[in-house]
Design an enzyme around this catalytic site. Structure first.
Site, PDB file in Angstrom:
ATOM      1  N   LYS A  59      37.480  14.614  25.514  1.00  0.00           N
ATOM      2  CA  LYS A  59      36.726  14.872  24.313  1.00  0.00           C
ATOM      3  C   LYS A  59      37.549  14.591  22.947  1.00  0.00           C
ATOM      4  CE  LYS A  59      34.307  18.729  26.762  1.00  0.00           C
ATOM      5  NZ  LYS A  59      34.096  20.132  26.972  1.00  0.00           N
ATOM      6  N   TYR A  99      24.064  17.876  27.097  1.00  0.00           N
ATOM      7  CA  TYR A  99      24.324  19.271  27.162  1.00  0.00           C
ATOM      8  C   TYR A  99      22.939  20.081  27.010  1.00  0.00           C
ATOM      9  CZ  TYR A  99      29.610  19.051  26.635  1.00  0.00           C
ATOM     10  OH  TYR A  99      30.746  18.865  26.734  1.00  0.00           O
ATOM     11  N   PHE A 107      26.898  29.078  21.354  1.00  0.00           N
ATOM     12  CA  PHE A 107      28.005  28.045  20.677  1.00  0.00           C
ATOM     13  C   PHE A 107      27.411  26.565  20.504  1.00  0.00           C
ATOM     14  CE2 PHE A 107      28.309  28.719  25.508  1.00  0.00           C
ATOM     15  CZ  PHE A 107      28.298  27.653  25.812  1.00  0.00           C
ATOM     16  N   ARG A 135      36.513  18.231  39.455  1.00  0.00           N
ATOM     17  CA  ARG A 135      36.212  19.500  38.877  1.00  0.00           C
ATOM     18  C   ARG A 135      37.447  20.430  39.166  1.00  0.00           C
ATOM     19  NH1 ARG A 135      32.344  20.936  35.113  1.00  0.00           N
ATOM     20  NH2 ARG A 135      32.412  23.183  35.706  1.00  0.00           N
ATOM     21  N   THR A 141      36.382  26.240  33.083  1.00  0.00           N
ATOM     22  CA  THR A 141      35.685  25.953  31.518  1.00  0.00           C
ATOM     23  C   THR A 141      36.659  26.478  30.646  1.00  0.00           C
ATOM     24  OG1 THR A 141      33.698  25.703  32.602  1.00  0.00           O
ATOM     25  CG2 THR A 141      33.761  26.163  30.131  1.00  0.00           C
ATOM     26  N   ARG A 152      42.843  21.318  32.005  1.00  0.00           N
ATOM     27  CA  ARG A 152      42.713  22.503  30.918  1.00  0.00           C
ATOM     28  C   ARG A 152      43.898  23.229  30.928  1.00  0.00           C
ATOM     29  NH1 ARG A 152      36.113  22.656  32.271  1.00  0.00           N
ATOM     30  NH2 ARG A 152      35.456  21.074  30.835  1.00  0.00           N
ATOM     31  N   ASN A 162      38.389  22.306  25.197  1.00  0.00           N
ATOM     32  CA  ASN A 162      39.080  22.328  26.578  1.00  0.00           C
ATOM     33  C   ASN A 162      39.467  20.644  27.027  1.00  0.00           C
ATOM     34  OD1 ASN A 162      36.410  21.523  26.961  1.00  0.00           O
ATOM     35  ND2 ASN A 162      35.928  23.358  28.208  1.00  0.00           N
ATOM     36  N   HIS A 165      35.659  16.827  30.032  1.00  0.00           N
ATOM     37  CA  HIS A 165      34.484  16.784  30.453  1.00  0.00           C
ATOM     38  C   HIS A 165      34.461  16.381  32.079  1.00  0.00           C
ATOM     39  CE1 HIS A 165      30.203  17.314  31.371  1.00  0.00           C
ATOM     40  NE2 HIS A 165      30.172  15.976  32.101  1.00  0.00           N
ATOM     41  N   GLU A 176      24.188  12.156  34.123  1.00  0.00           N
ATOM     42  CA  GLU A 176      25.332  11.892  32.969  1.00  0.00           C
ATOM     43  C   GLU A 176      25.756  10.453  33.130  1.00  0.00           C
ATOM     44  OE1 GLU A 176      28.254  14.834  33.522  1.00  0.00           O
ATOM     45  OE2 GLU A 176      26.878  16.560  33.096  1.00  0.00           O
TER      46      GLU A 176
HETATM   47  P1  DAT Z   1      32.277  22.672  31.790  1.00  0.00           P
HETATM   48  O1  DAT Z   1      32.420  21.761  30.647  1.00  0.00           O
HETATM   49  O2  DAT Z   1      33.325  23.384  32.689  1.00  0.00           O
HETATM   50  O3  DAT Z   1      30.985  22.156  32.781  1.00  0.00           O
HETATM   51  P2  DAT Z   1      29.922  24.225  30.799  1.00  0.00           P
HETATM   52  O4  DAT Z   1      29.098  22.789  31.111  1.00  0.00           O
HETATM   53  O5  DAT Z   1      29.354  25.569  30.829  1.00  0.00           O
HETATM   54  O6  DAT Z   1      31.484  23.967  31.189  1.00  0.00           O
HETATM   55  O7  DAT Z   1      29.839  24.058  29.142  1.00  0.00           O
HETATM   56  C1  DAT Z   1      29.991  22.943  28.282  1.00  0.00           C
HETATM   57  C2  DAT Z   1      31.096  23.009  27.276  1.00  0.00           C
HETATM   58  O8  DAT Z   1      30.597  23.809  26.381  1.00  0.00           O
HETATM   59  C3  DAT Z   1      32.541  23.422  27.800  1.00  0.00           C
HETATM   60  O9  DAT Z   1      33.401  22.515  28.348  1.00  0.00           O
HETATM   61  C4  DAT Z   1      33.156  24.072  26.467  1.00  0.00           C
HETATM   62  C5  DAT Z   1      31.667  24.658  25.933  1.00  0.00           C
HETATM   63  N1  DAT Z   1      31.715  26.029  26.011  1.00  0.00           N
HETATM   64  C6  DAT Z   1      31.267  26.470  27.237  1.00  0.00           C
HETATM   65  N2  DAT Z   1      31.322  27.848  27.029  1.00  0.00           N
HETATM   66  C7  DAT Z   1      31.803  28.062  25.725  1.00  0.00           C
HETATM   67  C8  DAT Z   1      31.905  29.520  24.966  1.00  0.00           C
HETATM   68  N3  DAT Z   1      31.725  30.488  25.602  1.00  0.00           N
HETATM   69  N4  DAT Z   1      32.410  29.280  23.610  1.00  0.00           N
HETATM   70  C9  DAT Z   1      32.315  28.044  23.102  1.00  0.00           C
HETATM   71  N5  DAT Z   1      32.286  26.915  23.869  1.00  0.00           N
HETATM   72  C10 DAT Z   1      31.931  26.887  25.209  1.00  0.00           C
HETATM   73 MG    MG Z   2      29.078  21.447  32.312  1.00  0.00          MG
END
Ligand code: DAT
Ligand code: MG
Length: 200
Positions: A59, A99, A107, A135, A141, A152, A162, A165, A176
């Site tokens: 990212k 997303y 967020f 993963r 996350t 991470r 973080n 991805h 994706e």
């Molecule tokens: P991951 O990236 O572990 O698959 P996710 O798909 O739930 O997690 O979310 C995608 C991204 O969104 C994540 O890498 C960072 C952001 N994100 C997730 N939860 C968040 C939060 N509570 N506040 C801010 N950003 C968040």
């Molecule tokens: Mg995800």
């Protein structure tokens, strides 16, 4: 190797399966991977899984902090094969598809604005169980909960930055990869240590 030989024997008698391998090789969807497994008359474990692929993206914070090399090194070191790589400034359209499941989250807009703020390095990695293993390598996350030793857990502190991805399922990875890459962006190549990292 044995599984691959069996696969080629089967394709001799059933050319439809050959199509399946072509799709697996390219990393793009095929009948088998979209719920038509009955055509195979077998279980998931019968499918040659060495071609499993996943999307990993460094990212904008990871690129800015010059972490690309270290992240690539972890995947190479683990034994996965890089089959696609590009640096780009992702568009809002691409990210809103990527997303799409998060559109209702509070967020979401700040996530999109951060993800479009600078270059991203998108990669496709291939190998046995690569979706699940990557993963685990990437970690939780929320970096506050990510274990030391994960990307991470080693490089970040806050969920909004973080670093990386990783696709979270086989279906997610296929979706994706298609979103971020054209079929001909991905390269099928033989890695000389392939027989030392997998028996397929
Ligand atoms: P991951 O990236 O572990 O698959 P996710 O798909 O739930 O997690 O979310 C995608 C991204 O969104 C994540 O890498 C960072 C952001 N994100 C997730 N939860 C968040 C939060 N509570 N506040 C801010 N950003 C968040
Ligand atoms: Mg995800």
């Amino acid at each position: 190797m044995l599984r691959r030989r069996l696969f080629h024997t089967l394709t001799h008698f059933c050319p439809r399966i050959q199509q399946t391998e072509t799709s697996l090789l390219s990393g793009f969807p095929c009948p088998l991977q979209h719920g038509h497994r009955s055509a195979w008359h077998g279980t998931k474990s019968d499918v040659p899984d060495v071609r499993e692929r996943t999307l990993i993206a460094v990212k904008p914070d990871g690129v800015q902090r010059r972490l690309v090399g270290q992240i690539i090194q972890r995947f190479e070191q683990r034994g996965f094969k890089l089959v696609g790589l590009k640096m780009l400034k992702a568009s809002e359209d691409l990210l809103s598809e990527h997303y799409c499941e998060l559109r209702t989250k509070p967020f979401y807009h700040s996530l999109l604005s951060y993800m479009t703020s600078g270059p991203v390095v998108a990669m496709v990695w291939e190998g046995h169980n690569v979706v699940q293993t990557s993963r685990i390598m990437v970690g939780h996350t929320n970096p506050a909960e990510a274990q030391t030793g994960t990307v991470r857990g080693d490089f970040s502190t806050h969920v909004s930055r973080n670093v990386v991805h990783a696709s979270d399922s086989l279906e997610g990875a296929q979706r994706e990869i298609q979103l971020w890459f054209q079929a001909n962006d991905l390269l099928d190549w033989d890695c000389c240590d392939q027989t030392s990292t997998s028996d397929v």
